[in-house]
Design a protein around this motif. Structure first.
Motif, PDB file in Angstrom:
ATOM      1  N   GLN A  12      16.394   3.287  10.358  1.00  9.91           N
ATOM      2  CA  GLN A  12      15.599   3.961   9.260  1.00  9.91           C
ATOM      3  C   GLN A  12      15.295   2.716   8.052  1.00  9.91           C
ATOM      4  N   ILE A  13      16.410   1.819   7.946  1.00  5.46           N
ATOM      5  CA  ILE A  13      16.222   0.471   7.276  1.00  5.46           C
ATOM      6  C   ILE A  13      15.101  -0.341   7.784  1.00  5.46           C
ATOM      7  N   GLU A  14      15.246  -0.686   8.856  1.00 10.61           N
ATOM      8  CA  GLU A  14      14.080  -1.521   9.869  1.00 10.61           C
ATOM      9  C   GLU A  14      12.881  -1.047   9.680  1.00 10.61           C
ATOM     10  N   ALA A  15      12.628   0.306   9.884  1.00 11.54           N
ATOM     11  CA  ALA A  15      11.414   1.073   9.547  1.00 11.54           C
ATOM     12  C   ALA A  15      10.689   0.945   8.057  1.00 11.54           C
ATOM     13  N   ALA A  16      11.593   1.208   7.187  1.00  5.84           N
ATOM     14  CA  ALA A  16      11.321   0.906   5.921  1.00  5.84           C
ATOM     15  C   ALA A  16      10.845  -0.727   5.619  1.00  5.84           C
ATOM     16  N   ALA A  17      11.513  -1.564   6.260  1.00  5.71           N
ATOM     17  CA  ALA A  17      11.239  -2.942   5.877  1.00  5.71           C
ATOM     18  C   ALA A  17       9.819  -3.371   6.416  1.00  5.71           C
ATOM     19  N   PHE A  18       9.687  -2.836   7.563  1.00  5.00           N
ATOM     20  CA  PHE A  18       8.486  -2.855   8.302  1.00  5.00           C
ATOM     21  C   PHE A  18       7.247  -2.280   7.415  1.00  5.00           C
ATOM     22  N   ASP A  19       7.249  -0.997   7.126  1.00  3.67           N
ATOM     23  CA  ASP A  19       6.307  -0.504   6.257  1.00  3.67           C
ATOM     24  C   ASP A  19       6.057  -1.390   4.941  1.00  3.67           C
ATOM     25  N   LEU A  20       7.203  -1.815   4.452  1.00  7.92           N
ATOM     26  CA  LEU A  20       6.558  -2.677   3.191  1.00  7.92           C
ATOM     27  C   LEU A  20       6.005  -3.900   3.455  1.00  7.92           C
ATOM     28  N   LEU A  21       6.582  -4.755   4.852  1.00  3.67           N
ATOM     29  CA  LEU A  21       5.941  -5.788   5.236  1.00  3.67           C
ATOM     30  C   LEU A  21       4.354  -5.602   5.635  1.00  3.67           C
ATOM     31  N   LYS A  22       3.963  -4.555   6.069  1.00  2.27           N
ATOM     32  CA  LYS A  22       2.439  -4.110   6.311  1.00  2.27           C
ATOM     33  C   LYS A  22       1.837  -3.969   5.115  1.00  2.27           C
ATOM     34  N   GLU A  23       2.501  -3.102   4.000  1.00  2.00           N
ATOM     35  CA  GLU A  23       1.778  -2.920   2.772  1.00  2.00           C
ATOM     36  C   GLU A  23       1.741  -4.115   1.891  1.00  2.00           C
ATOM     37  N   GLY A  25       3.003  -7.618   2.260  1.00  2.00           N
ATOM     38  CA  GLY A  25       2.979  -8.839   3.305  1.00  2.00           C
ATOM     39  C   GLY A  25       4.415  -9.478   2.958  1.00  2.00           C
ATOM     40  N   TYR A  26       4.422 -10.602   3.555  1.00  2.00           N
ATOM     41  CA  TYR A  26       5.943 -11.064   3.848  1.00  2.00           C
ATOM     42  C   TYR A  26       6.347 -11.403   2.342  1.00  2.00           C
ATOM     43  N   ARG A  27       5.720 -12.463   1.847  1.00  2.00           N
ATOM     44  CA  ARG A  27       6.391 -13.037   0.384  1.00  2.00           C
ATOM     45  C   ARG A  27       6.744 -11.846  -0.669  1.00  2.00           C
ATOM     46  N   LYS A  28       6.063 -10.850  -0.575  1.00  2.00           N
ATOM     47  CA  LYS A  28       6.288  -9.846  -1.516  1.00  2.00           C
ATOM     48  C   LYS A  28       7.480  -8.772  -1.240  1.00  2.00           C
ATOM     49  N   THR A  29       7.813  -8.955   0.070  1.00  2.00           N
ATOM     50  CA  THR A  29       8.914  -7.944   0.483  1.00  2.00           C
ATOM     51  C   THR A  29      10.088  -8.452   0.296  1.00  2.00           C
ATOM     52  N   SER A  30      10.804  -7.758  -0.456  1.00  2.00           N
ATOM     53  CA  SER A  30      12.156  -8.304  -0.905  1.00  2.00           C
ATOM     54  C   SER A  30      13.146  -7.277  -0.352  1.00  2.00           C
ATOM     55  N   MET A  31      14.554  -7.808  -0.423  1.00  2.00           N
ATOM     56  CA  MET A  31      15.669  -7.022   0.033  1.00  2.00           C
ATOM     57  C   MET A  31      15.933  -5.936  -0.886  1.00  2.00           C
ATOM     58  N   LEU A  32      15.373  -6.091  -2.281  1.00  2.00           N
ATOM     59  CA  LEU A  32      15.781  -4.997  -3.207  1.00  2.00           C
ATOM     60  C   LEU A  32      14.600  -3.822  -3.011  1.00  2.00           C
ATOM     61  N   LEU A  33      13.338  -4.245  -2.586  1.00  2.00           N
ATOM     62  CA  LEU A  33      12.303  -3.186  -2.395  1.00  2.00           C
ATOM     63  C   LEU A  33      12.718  -2.494  -1.124  1.00  2.00           C
ATOM     64  N   ILE A  34      13.170  -3.275  -0.144  1.00  2.00           N
ATOM     65  CA  ILE A  34      13.556  -2.482   1.326  1.00  2.00           C
ATOM     66  C   ILE A  34      14.888  -1.558   0.953  1.00  2.00           C
ATOM     67  N   LYS A  36      15.392  -0.018  -1.839  1.00  2.00           N
ATOM     68  CA  LYS A  36      14.769   1.060  -2.573  1.00  2.00           C
ATOM     69  C   LYS A  36      14.040   2.143  -1.678  1.00  2.00           C
ATOM     70  N   ARG A  37      13.374   1.532  -0.760  1.00  2.00           N
ATOM     71  CA  ARG A  37      12.417   2.280   0.304  1.00  2.00           C
ATOM     72  C   ARG A  37      13.375   3.040   1.219  1.00  2.00           C
ATOM     73  N   ALA A  38      14.546   2.384   1.672  1.00  2.00           N
ATOM     74  CA  ALA A  38      15.068   2.978   2.588  1.00  2.00           C
ATOM     75  C   ALA A  38      16.430   3.943   2.135  1.00  2.00           C
ATOM     76  N   SER A  41      22.264   1.153  -0.321  1.00  2.00           N
ATOM     77  CA  SER A  41      22.514   0.276  -1.309  1.00  2.00           C
ATOM     78  C   SER A  41      22.049  -1.073  -1.157  1.00  2.00           C
ATOM     79  N   ASN A  42      22.338  -2.076  -1.822  1.00  2.00           N
ATOM     80  CA  ASN A  42      22.002  -3.363  -1.871  1.00  2.00           C
ATOM     81  C   ASN A  42      23.173  -3.945  -1.030  1.00  2.00           C
ATOM     82  N   GLN A  43      24.354  -3.225  -1.305  1.00  2.00           N
ATOM     83  CA  GLN A  43      25.708  -3.766  -0.907  1.00  2.00           C
ATOM     84  C   GLN A  43      25.441  -3.492   0.839  1.00  2.00           C
ATOM     85  N   THR A  44      25.216  -2.326   1.057  1.00  2.00           N
ATOM     86  CA  THR A  44      24.872  -1.947   2.567  1.00  2.00           C
ATOM     87  C   THR A  44      24.115  -2.969   3.338  1.00  2.00           C
TER      88      THR A  44
END
Length: 209
Positions: A12-23, A25-34, A36-38, A41-44
């Motif tokens: 689920q996390i990796e799917a959310a990360a890829f969706d953000l990458l697609k939407e 781009g690489y530079r704007k995709t951050s761990m914080l946004l990932i 939130k989308r997934a 928690s940041n800790q996890t």
């Protein structure tokens, strides 16, 4: 969290990360946004992945696993290596020339100037893991006298890969070619298979579709 739940959560996390990458781009995709989308928690996220490069590297490695497993299956005793070669093309093309692959390759190009982690992951999967198995498949075709006895497996593997891909990946990275659809994947796979067999002594008629 048991292993199945953990695996599902990672997916689920990796799917959310890829969706953000697609939407975004690489530079704007951050761990914080990932996170939130997934809805994680940041800790996890930081416990499982040290940074976004490690997260995307995991996606690349998981996608490569499908191709590797198919090749390993084709190399097992009792499996027809010519059939395995015929079935390899579509799997390789889906792994490297669909929209998912194009987006990840572009991310790797951007990251190359920063960390190089993604480019290294793609090279490790392609050259380090998949290509040696293609060479092993070609060696099996020589051993079974499907290919001529003087064929060098590495030469045959290089020829097959060149025939299969041509300039597709470069043109896609430059935005000059769309992702390969199933029709194009079928056309490229059949052409690479037939020409490789013709060049190295196999009879395409032996392949049953």
């Amino acid at each position: 969290m048991n292993e199945n739940d953990r695996s599902d959560r990672r997916a689920q996390i990796e799917a959310a990360a890829f969706d953000l990458l697609k939407e975004l781009g690489y530079r704007k995709t951050s761990m914080l946004l990932i996170a939130k989308r997934a809805q994680a928690s940041n800790q996890t996220l930081y416990a499982w992945y040290r940074n976004k490069q490690e997260l995307f590297r995991g996606i690349i490695e998981e996608n490569g696993r499908v191709v590797r497993e198919q090749l390993e299956l084709g190399l097992r005793e009792g499996h027809d290596p010519l059939q395995a070669l015929a079935e390899l093309g579509p799997t390789l093309l889906r792994f490297t020339t669909d929209q998912h692959a194009i987006i990840m390759n572009r991310a790797a190009v951007i990251d190359a100037a920063e960390t190089g982690v993604l480019a290294q992951a793609i090279d490790d999967v392609g050259r380090g893991s998949i290509y040696p198995l293609i060479c092993a498949l070609m060696a099996r075709l020589v051993q079974t006298q499907t290919f001529a006895p003087d064929v060098l497996p590495d030469d045959a593997a290089q020829t097959y890969v060149a025939l299969l891909f041509g300039e597709a990946q470069l043109r896609q990275a430059l935005g000059r070619m769309p992702p390969c659809d199933e029709t194009e994947i079928g056309r490229r796979s059949e052409r690479a298979f037939a020409l490789t067999c013709k060049l190295y002594g196999a009879a395409p008629g032996r392949h049953s579709s």
